[in-house]
Design an enzyme around this catalytic site. Sequence first.
Site, short mmCIF file in Angstrom:
data_model
loop_
_atom_site.label_atom_id
_atom_site.label_comp_id
_atom_site.label_asym_id
_atom_site.label_seq_id
_atom_site.Cartn_x
_atom_site.Cartn_y
_atom_site.Cartn_z
N CYS A 114 10.86 14.61 11.42
CA CYS A 114 9.86 15.16 10.53
C CYS A 114 8.40 15.47 11.25
CB CYS A 114 9.39 14.02 9.44
SG CYS A 114 10.91 13.78 8.35
N HIS A 250 2.37 16.66 6.62
CA HIS A 250 3.69 16.42 6.25
C HIS A 250 4.19 16.04 4.79
CE1 HIS A 250 8.05 15.70 6.33
NE2 HIS A 250 7.92 14.42 6.38
N ASN A 280 10.83 16.50 0.52
CA ASN A 280 10.75 16.53 1.85
C ASN A 280 11.51 17.26 2.74
OD1 ASN A 280 10.25 15.37 4.73
ND2 ASN A 280 10.51 13.26 4.13
O1 UT7 Z 1 9.82 12.33 6.34
C1 UT7 Z 1 9.86 10.91 7.07
C2 UT7 Z 1 8.83 10.08 6.52
N1 UT7 Z 1 9.54 9.37 5.24
C3 UT7 Z 1 8.73 9.00 4.33
O2 UT7 Z 1 7.54 8.99 4.55
C4 UT7 Z 1 9.13 8.15 3.25
C5 UT7 Z 1 8.70 7.00 3.08
N2 UT7 Z 1 8.82 5.93 1.96
C6 UT7 Z 1 8.60 6.33 0.77
O3 UT7 Z 1 8.29 7.59 0.44
C7 UT7 Z 1 9.08 5.29 -0.39
O4 UT7 Z 1 9.10 4.03 0.39
C8 UT7 Z 1 10.31 5.66 -1.44
C9 UT7 Z 1 9.78 6.90 -2.31
C10 UT7 Z 1 11.39 5.91 -0.40
C11 UT7 Z 1 10.34 4.40 -2.42
O5 UT7 Z 1 9.10 4.19 -3.11
P1 UT7 Z 1 9.05 2.54 -3.07
O6 UT7 Z 1 7.57 2.58 -3.81
O7 UT7 Z 1 8.89 2.25 -1.79
O8 UT7 Z 1 10.11 2.00 -3.63
P2 UT7 Z 1 11.01 0.84 -3.05
O9 UT7 Z 1 11.88 1.28 -2.06
O10 UT7 Z 1 10.21 -0.51 -3.23
O11 UT7 Z 1 11.99 0.59 -4.25
C12 UT7 Z 1 11.46 0.30 -5.67
C13 UT7 Z 1 12.67 -0.28 -6.73
C14 UT7 Z 1 13.56 -0.54 -6.11
O12 UT7 Z 1 14.47 -1.50 -6.80
P3 UT7 Z 1 14.17 -3.41 -6.84
O13 UT7 Z 1 14.60 -3.67 -5.58
O14 UT7 Z 1 12.37 -3.36 -7.15
O15 UT7 Z 1 14.99 -3.70 -8.07
C15 UT7 Z 1 14.67 0.34 -5.67
O16 UT7 Z 1 16.13 -0.08 -5.91
O17 UT7 Z 1 13.06 1.12 -6.96
C16 UT7 Z 1 14.60 1.18 -6.85
N3 UT7 Z 1 14.71 2.51 -6.47
C17 UT7 Z 1 15.07 3.68 -7.44
N4 UT7 Z 1 15.13 3.39 -8.72
C18 UT7 Z 1 15.28 4.66 -9.33
C19 UT7 Z 1 14.67 3.40 -5.44
N5 UT7 Z 1 15.23 4.54 -5.42
C20 UT7 Z 1 15.27 4.79 -6.81
C21 UT7 Z 1 15.58 5.90 -7.36
N6 UT7 Z 1 15.56 5.86 -8.69
N7 UT7 Z 1 16.01 7.11 -6.79
#
Ligand code: UT7
Length: 323
Positions: A114, A250, A280
């Site tokens: 990225c 980005h 992304n």
């Molecule tokens: O380009 C390279 C760099 N990449 C990035 O910059 C990505 C960086 N990370 C992110 O953008 C975020 O961490 C994400 C968008 C990937 C995730 O957001 P988050 O607020 O960090 O959520 P999380 O991973 O803490 O997940 C929260 C909850 C979890 O459930 P539990 O464990 O709280 O029950 C996940 O299982 O949301 C759940 N979850 C989803 N729910 C519905 C994860 N993906 C999904 C989904 N739909 N698609």
Amino acid sequence: MMRRAVVKGVGHYLPERVVPNAEFEKSLDTTDAWIKARSGIERRHFAASDQNTSDLAANAAMAALAMAGMDGNDIDAIVVATSTADLTFPSAATMVQHAIGNTKGFAVDVQAVCAGFVYALSNANALILSGQAERVLVIGAETFSRIMDWTDRSTCVLFGDGAGALVLEAEDGDGTNADRGILATDLNSDGRYKDLLYVDGGVSTQNTGVLRMEGKEVFRHAVEKLAQTADTALAKVGLGPDDVTWVVPHQANIRIIQSTAKKLGVGMDRVVVTVQDHGNTSAASIPLALSVGVANGQIKQGDLIVTEAIGGGLAWGAVVIRW
Ligand code: UT7
């Protein structure tokens, strides 16, 4: 007097197929509302099955060349930032070279995931400043739809396909930060963080693999490192966030973009945002955002732009450009 790499053209290409968040509700335990709230993404483009990364890249390149008023053969060097090249070899860049009718220059791919476009810009700038090239085509192009695990809701809803391109040309400036062109770059990587974001296969491991990401951890690193690299790049030429006309980040997650802007002390009214429409697109996201920003009248000649990106590696960096 000082030689500068000045932007002469910008363009982009997005594949025709638009996939709204709702489409993932059919096959995954997810919702449009979750994806929008947690990432800011509303839709993304996916390449057709007969379209590869170099096809997207060549289309973006043609648009940038048209704006610059140049032909393919006016270019000395082509640098393509991609982690999803068509083939193991040759480079996507040599395929773009052929597609734009260039037979006299040289072409190479740069792989920093990225952060790839920031790395490619820095390399292109070095080619120009060292006198190895006068006119360089710098492209970010990706087909991340080819490396998704479609059963992993935490990654496959976040990425998209696309390409963006810049034409840079050597010009003499005064050597001050009022010059047009690339004014400063800052590149970083730290291989200790490989396991946070990687593809679990490749040439040497004998399978293509799919993207794996520890989203929360990458998010934490992003917020910490992006503002820092942007500040560092600006400080190298005696500038600060107050001098910036547009931050062009980005486009991974709107919450990362907002947190970084806040850390930098730049209001969101000075940030170009396209993540809602593109998702992304890895190395393509910054040139896509630059091209969209120019097309919609946000970015104008003379504006001070800072781009910043982070991705797999981890690799991160920033580039300061007087447009
Ligand atoms: O380009 C390279 C760099 N990449 C990035 O910059 C990505 C960086 N990370 C992110 O953008 C975020 O961490 C994400 C968008 C990937 C995730 O957001 P988050 O607020 O960090 O959520 P999380 O991973 O803490 O997940 C929260 C909850 C979890 O459930 P539990 O464990 O709280 O029950 C996940 O299982 O949301 C759940 N979850 C989803 N729910 C519905 C994860 N993906 C999904 C989904 N739909 N698609």
